[in-house]
Design a protein around this motif. Sequence first.
Motif, PDB file in Angstrom:
ATOM      1  N   ASP A  83       9.132  21.464  -0.788  1.00  0.00           N
ATOM      2  CA  ASP A  83       9.117  20.002  -0.745  1.00  0.00           C
ATOM      3  C   ASP A  83       8.490  19.463  -2.021  1.00  0.00           C
ATOM      4  O   ASP A  83       8.162  20.221  -2.936  1.00  0.00           O
ATOM      5  CB  ASP A  83       8.417  19.483   0.513  1.00  0.00           C
ATOM      6  CG  ASP A  83       6.940  19.866   0.594  1.00  0.00           C
ATOM      7  OD1 ASP A  83       6.268  19.905  -0.459  1.00  0.00           O
ATOM      8  OD2 ASP A  83       6.453  20.122   1.707  1.00  0.00           O
ATOM      9  N   ALA A  84       8.291  18.171  -2.058  1.00  0.00           N
ATOM     10  CA  ALA A  84       7.825  17.511  -3.275  1.00  0.00           C
ATOM     11  C   ALA A  84       6.412  17.920  -3.672  1.00  0.00           C
ATOM     12  O   ALA A  84       6.006  17.699  -4.811  1.00  0.00           O
ATOM     13  CB  ALA A  84       7.914  15.994  -3.104  1.00  0.00           C
ATOM     14  N   THR A  85       5.645  18.539  -2.769  1.00  0.00           N
ATOM     15  CA  THR A  85       4.269  18.918  -3.092  1.00  0.00           C
ATOM     16  C   THR A  85       4.145  20.341  -3.628  1.00  0.00           C
ATOM     17  O   THR A  85       3.077  20.741  -4.088  1.00  0.00           O
ATOM     18  CB  THR A  85       3.366  18.799  -1.848  1.00  0.00           C
ATOM     19  OG1 THR A  85       3.787  19.760  -0.869  1.00  0.00           O
ATOM     20  CG2 THR A  85       3.424  17.394  -1.252  1.00  0.00           C
ATOM     21  N   VAL A  86       5.220  21.117  -3.578  1.00  0.00           N
ATOM     22  CA  VAL A  86       5.199  22.530  -3.946  1.00  0.00           C
ATOM     23  C   VAL A  86       5.505  22.709  -5.429  1.00  0.00           C
ATOM     24  O   VAL A  86       6.382  22.047  -5.971  1.00  0.00           O
ATOM     25  CB  VAL A  86       6.229  23.310  -3.101  1.00  0.00           C
ATOM     26  CG1 VAL A  86       6.383  24.738  -3.587  1.00  0.00           C
ATOM     27  CG2 VAL A  86       5.847  23.274  -1.637  1.00  0.00           C
ATOM     28  N   GLY A 134      20.713  19.150  -3.424  1.00  0.00           N
ATOM     29  CA  GLY A 134      19.498  18.380  -3.625  1.00  0.00           C
ATOM     30  C   GLY A 134      19.099  18.301  -5.087  1.00  0.00           C
ATOM     31  O   GLY A 134      19.950  18.356  -5.980  1.00  0.00           O
ATOM     32  N   LYS A 135      17.799  18.168  -5.306  1.00  0.00           N
ATOM     33  CA  LYS A 135      17.320  18.048  -6.687  1.00  0.00           C
ATOM     34  C   LYS A 135      15.912  18.617  -6.804  1.00  0.00           C
ATOM     35  O   LYS A 135      15.183  18.750  -5.821  1.00  0.00           O
ATOM     36  CB  LYS A 135      17.360  16.600  -7.158  1.00  0.00           C
ATOM     37  CG  LYS A 135      16.432  15.676  -6.412  1.00  0.00           C
ATOM     38  CD  LYS A 135      16.516  14.256  -6.926  1.00  0.00           C
ATOM     39  CE  LYS A 135      15.548  13.382  -6.124  1.00  0.00           C
ATOM     40  NZ  LYS A 135      15.385  12.067  -6.686  1.00  0.00           N
ATOM     41  N   MET A 189       8.664  24.809 -11.594  1.00  0.00           N
ATOM     42  CA  MET A 189       9.649  24.052 -10.837  1.00  0.00           C
ATOM     43  C   MET A 189       8.897  23.263  -9.763  1.00  0.00           C
ATOM     44  O   MET A 189       8.009  23.810  -9.102  1.00  0.00           O
ATOM     45  CB  MET A 189      10.681  24.987 -10.197  1.00  0.00           C
ATOM     46  CG  MET A 189      11.576  25.687 -11.209  1.00  0.00           C
ATOM     47  SD  MET A 189      10.865  27.139 -11.972  1.00  0.00           S
ATOM     48  CE  MET A 189      10.988  28.332 -10.661  1.00  0.00           C
ATOM     49  N   TYR A 190       9.267  21.993  -9.596  1.00  0.00           N
ATOM     50  CA  TYR A 190       8.507  21.133  -8.696  1.00  0.00           C
ATOM     51  C   TYR A 190       9.350  19.932  -8.270  1.00  0.00           C
ATOM     52  O   TYR A 190      10.508  19.802  -8.660  1.00  0.00           O
ATOM     53  CB  TYR A 190       7.209  20.677  -9.371  1.00  0.00           C
ATOM     54  CG  TYR A 190       7.436  19.789 -10.578  1.00  0.00           C
ATOM     55  CD1 TYR A 190       7.305  18.408 -10.483  1.00  0.00           C
ATOM     56  CD2 TYR A 190       7.796  20.329 -11.812  1.00  0.00           C
ATOM     57  CE1 TYR A 190       7.526  17.583 -11.586  1.00  0.00           C
ATOM     58  CE2 TYR A 190       8.004  19.516 -12.912  1.00  0.00           C
ATOM     59  CZ  TYR A 190       7.878  18.148 -12.796  1.00  0.00           C
ATOM     60  OH  TYR A 190       8.105  17.350 -13.876  1.00  0.00           O
ATOM     61  N   ASP A 191       8.761  19.059  -7.463  1.00  0.00           N
ATOM     62  CA  ASP A 191       9.391  17.820  -6.988  1.00  0.00           C
ATOM     63  C   ASP A 191      10.730  18.121  -6.300  1.00  0.00           C
ATOM     64  O   ASP A 191      11.744  17.490  -6.568  1.00  0.00           O
ATOM     65  CB  ASP A 191       9.568  16.826  -8.149  1.00  0.00           C
ATOM     66  CG  ASP A 191       9.745  15.401  -7.649  1.00  0.00           C
ATOM     67  OD1 ASP A 191       9.452  15.137  -6.467  1.00  0.00           O
ATOM     68  OD2 ASP A 191      10.197  14.551  -8.445  1.00  0.00           O
ATOM     69  N   PHE A 192      10.704  19.092  -5.391  1.00  0.00           N
ATOM     70  CA  PHE A 192      11.900  19.488  -4.656  1.00  0.00           C
ATOM     71  C   PHE A 192      12.244  18.441  -3.600  1.00  0.00           C
ATOM     72  O   PHE A 192      11.362  18.012  -2.853  1.00  0.00           O
ATOM     73  CB  PHE A 192      11.670  20.823  -3.949  1.00  0.00           C
ATOM     74  CG  PHE A 192      11.449  21.982  -4.875  1.00  0.00           C
ATOM     75  CD1 PHE A 192      12.513  22.723  -5.345  1.00  0.00           C
ATOM     76  CD2 PHE A 192      10.165  22.343  -5.268  1.00  0.00           C
ATOM     77  CE1 PHE A 192      12.313  23.808  -6.195  1.00  0.00           C
ATOM     78  CE2 PHE A 192       9.954  23.431  -6.110  1.00  0.00           C
ATOM     79  CZ  PHE A 192      11.034  24.158  -6.574  1.00  0.00           C
ATOM     80  N   SER A 193      13.500  18.047  -3.529  1.00  0.00           N
ATOM     81  CA  SER A 193      13.948  17.207  -2.416  1.00  0.00           C
ATOM     82  C   SER A 193      14.024  18.094  -1.171  1.00  0.00           C
ATOM     83  O   SER A 193      14.085  19.328  -1.261  1.00  0.00           O
ATOM     84  CB  SER A 193      15.304  16.576  -2.724  1.00  0.00           C
ATOM     85  OG  SER A 193      16.308  17.568  -2.884  1.00  0.00           O
ATOM     86  N   ALA A 194      14.021  17.471   0.010  1.00  0.00           N
ATOM     87  CA  ALA A 194      14.025  18.235   1.263  1.00  0.00           C
ATOM     88  C   ALA A 194      15.254  19.133   1.378  1.00  0.00           C
ATOM     89  O   ALA A 194      15.180  20.206   1.995  1.00  0.00           O
ATOM     90  CB  ALA A 194      13.955  17.271   2.446  1.00  0.00           C
ATOM     91  N   ASP A 195      16.367  18.753   0.767  1.00  0.00           N
ATOM     92  CA  ASP A 195      17.616  19.533   0.853  1.00  0.00           C
ATOM     93  C   ASP A 195      17.858  20.407  -0.374  1.00  0.00           C
ATOM     94  O   ASP A 195      18.935  20.959  -0.547  1.00  0.00           O
ATOM     95  CB  ASP A 195      18.805  18.602   1.064  1.00  0.00           C
ATOM     96  CG  ASP A 195      18.974  17.586  -0.064  1.00  0.00           C
ATOM     97  OD1 ASP A 195      18.019  17.356  -0.841  1.00  0.00           O
ATOM     98  OD2 ASP A 195      20.072  17.001  -0.170  1.00  0.00           O
ATOM     99  N   SER A 196      16.843  20.584  -1.205  1.00  0.00           N
ATOM    100  CA  SER A 196      17.005  21.326  -2.457  1.00  0.00           C
ATOM    101  C   SER A 196      17.288  22.804  -2.219  1.00  0.00           C
ATOM    102  O   SER A 196      16.592  23.469  -1.441  1.00  0.00           O
ATOM    103  CB  SER A 196      15.738  21.185  -3.311  1.00  0.00           C
ATOM    104  OG  SER A 196      15.819  21.997  -4.466  1.00  0.00           O
ATOM    105  N   VAL A 197      18.291  23.308  -2.930  1.00  0.00           N
ATOM    106  CA  VAL A 197      18.548  24.737  -3.031  1.00  0.00           C
ATOM    107  C   VAL A 197      18.664  25.021  -4.525  1.00  0.00           C
ATOM    108  O   VAL A 197      19.639  24.626  -5.166  1.00  0.00           O
ATOM    109  CB  VAL A 197      19.830  25.167  -2.295  1.00  0.00           C
ATOM    110  CG1 VAL A 197      20.061  26.673  -2.468  1.00  0.00           C
ATOM    111  CG2 VAL A 197      19.761  24.795  -0.813  1.00  0.00           C
ATOM    112  N   LEU A 198      17.646  25.664  -5.081  1.00  0.00           N
ATOM    113  CA  LEU A 198      17.593  25.952  -6.514  1.00  0.00           C
ATOM    114  C   LEU A 198      18.053  27.390  -6.739  1.00  0.00           C
ATOM    115  O   LEU A 198      17.357  28.336  -6.363  1.00  0.00           O
ATOM    116  CB  LEU A 198      16.179  25.744  -7.054  1.00  0.00           C
ATOM    117  CG  LEU A 198      15.977  26.031  -8.538  1.00  0.00           C
ATOM    118  CD1 LEU A 198      16.831  25.117  -9.413  1.00  0.00           C
ATOM    119  CD2 LEU A 198      14.506  25.907  -8.918  1.00  0.00           C
ATOM    120  N   LEU A 199      19.217  27.536  -7.333  1.00  0.00           N
ATOM    121  CA  LEU A 199      19.798  28.836  -7.631  1.00  0.00           C
ATOM    122  C   LEU A 199      19.280  29.300  -8.985  1.00  0.00           C
ATOM    123  O   LEU A 199      19.286  28.539  -9.957  1.00  0.00           O
ATOM    124  CB  LEU A 199      21.325  28.721  -7.667  1.00  0.00           C
ATOM    125  CG  LEU A 199      22.106  29.982  -8.016  1.00  0.00           C
ATOM    126  CD1 LEU A 199      21.978  31.005  -6.903  1.00  0.00           C
ATOM    127  CD2 LEU A 199      23.564  29.633  -8.270  1.00  0.00           C
TER     128      LEU A 199
END
Length: 141
Positions: free
Chosen positions: A45-48, A67-68, A101-111
Motif C-alpha cells: 500500500d501507500a505506506t510501504v 495500478g501504479k 519503490m513506494y506509493d503503491f496503489s491498492a491494486d498495484s502489481v509491479l512486475l
Amino acid sequence: MKLQDKCKIINFADLGDERGKLVVVEGGQTIPFDIKRVFYIYGSDATVVRGEHANRESEFVLINVAGKSKVRITDGKEELIVELNKPMMGVYIPKMIWKDMYDFSADSVLLVLASTHYDGKEYIRSYDQYLQMTRGTEENE
C-alpha cells in the motif's frame, strides 16, 4: 552521463485491438538484456517502501502491469522519481543504481524483470555503504 540517460523509460507497443490490450515484452529486444528472473510485488500500500538497495551485477526493468507505484532512483549524485502508471511503460535500472519503490496503489502489481538469478551476496542494502562504493568509482570515471 546523466541519471535519466542511464535509467531510460521504456514505452512498449500496445498491440491490442477491439478484443483487448496486448503488450509484448521480449528479452534482448524491448528489454536491454536477456531475462533470467521474473517476480512481482503486490498487496503493498501507500505506506510501504520496497527495494532500498542497489545490485552489483543485476539490471532490472520495472513495469506496473496494474495500478501504479513510484520508484526513486539515485546514483548518489542525482535523483530521479518515476511514476509507473501505465502497463505499457517501464523503467530500466542498470547495475549499481539505488532504488526504492513506494506509493503503491491498492491494486498495484509491479512486475520486475531481472538480468540475473537471485544472489543475495550481490545486494548492497546499506545506503551509506553504497555511497562509499560509488564515490570510489566516480574518481575513476
